[in-house]
Design a protein around this motif. Sequence first.
Motif, PDB file in Angstrom:
ATOM      1  N   GLY A  51     -20.992  -5.841  54.063  1.00 16.82           N
ATOM      2  CA  GLY A  51     -20.924  -4.425  53.737  1.00 16.82           C
ATOM      3  C   GLY A  51     -21.025  -3.499  54.934  1.00 16.82           C
ATOM      4  N   PHE A  52     -20.156  -2.497  54.945  1.00 17.36           N
ATOM      5  CA  PHE A  52     -20.170  -1.453  55.967  1.00 17.36           C
ATOM      6  C   PHE A  52     -20.327  -0.111  55.265  1.00 17.36           C
ATOM      7  CE2 PHE A  52     -17.996  -5.071  57.712  1.00 17.36           C
ATOM      8  CZ  PHE A  52     -18.390  -5.112  59.037  1.00 17.36           C
ATOM      9  N   VAL A  53     -20.537   0.947  56.046  1.00 18.93           N
ATOM     10  CA  VAL A  53     -20.753   2.263  55.442  1.00 18.93           C
ATOM     11  C   VAL A  53     -19.878   3.312  56.121  1.00 18.93           C
ATOM     12  CG1 VAL A  53     -22.702   2.868  56.942  1.00 18.93           C
ATOM     13  CG2 VAL A  53     -22.543   3.876  54.657  1.00 18.93           C
ATOM     14  N   ALA A  54     -19.442   4.295  55.332  1.00 19.37           N
ATOM     15  CA  ALA A  54     -18.666   5.432  55.837  1.00 19.37           C
ATOM     16  C   ALA A  54     -19.239   6.706  55.245  1.00 19.37           C
ATOM     17  CB  ALA A  54     -17.193   5.284  55.458  1.00 19.37           C
ATOM     18  N   VAL A  55     -19.019   7.809  55.938  1.00 20.18           N
ATOM     19  CA  VAL A  55     -19.425   9.123  55.439  1.00 20.18           C
ATOM     20  C   VAL A  55     -18.178   9.976  55.294  1.00 20.18           C
ATOM     21  CG1 VAL A  55     -20.661  11.248  56.044  1.00 20.18           C
ATOM     22  CG2 VAL A  55     -21.759   9.036  56.367  1.00 20.18           C
ATOM     23  N   LEU A  56     -18.066  10.647  54.156  1.00 17.10           N
ATOM     24  CA  LEU A  56     -16.871  11.411  53.820  1.00 17.10           C
ATOM     25  C   LEU A  56     -17.284  12.788  53.291  1.00 17.10           C
ATOM     26  CD1 LEU A  56     -13.738  10.867  53.612  1.00 17.10           C
ATOM     27  CD2 LEU A  56     -14.144  10.379  51.191  1.00 17.10           C
ATOM     28  N   PRO A  57     -16.601  13.859  53.723  1.00 16.98           N
ATOM     29  CA  PRO A  57     -16.905  15.173  53.159  1.00 16.98           C
ATOM     30  C   PRO A  57     -16.726  15.170  51.640  1.00 16.98           C
ATOM     31  CG  PRO A  57     -15.532  15.396  55.115  1.00 16.98           C
ATOM     32  CD  PRO A  57     -15.581  13.935  54.785  1.00 16.98           C
TER      33      PRO A  57
END
Length: 198
Positions: free
Chosen positions: A136-142
Amino acid sequence: MPHHDLTESAHAQLAEWQPPDDRQERLRVQYLAHLESHGRAALSKGGPPEHLTASCVVLSEDLAETLLCFHRKGKFWVQFGGHLEESDASLADGARREAREESQVAALELLGDVPFDLDRHALSGGWTCAEHLDVGFVAVLPRAAAFAVTDESEALAWWPVSAIPEDSADGLADRVARARRHAALLLEGRASHEQASR
């Protein structure tokens, strides 16, 4: 089938990864053993019934919400992710590609290329795979970013991290919580670095 470079990249990343607890360390050892036993086939949908996959938990910029998809086949809410492909140069590349494909957000970027967790889970009910060894990886999105449903999902929606839907994949709430903690540490580190460099 994923190419040789991906096999080496996956092995190197898992070998170097520092797990946050004993359970994750046991999984890391299992993943490495699986890679060593099956080589490149361990990363392929056409390989053994158990294989490595990559996924991405997408969080809002304030880390209060997560963007999930309602899986068309599984009939549950889940993070973006899936099988690795020939074009993927790394596990992180696979997670990024899957998240972009399944959300239709071409500009989506991971918050670093270090995994936040490993999640080994069995599959049942019409799947060709028996078990996924997910990274698992993580991203941040508006929150305002435009996204779209694809043929793999019935819906996409933002959900509060503190109120993951009941009809979600097993263990999703715990994974999202781990992703949030990981993202918070990364963002705090970035902020400290930027402040120090001023």
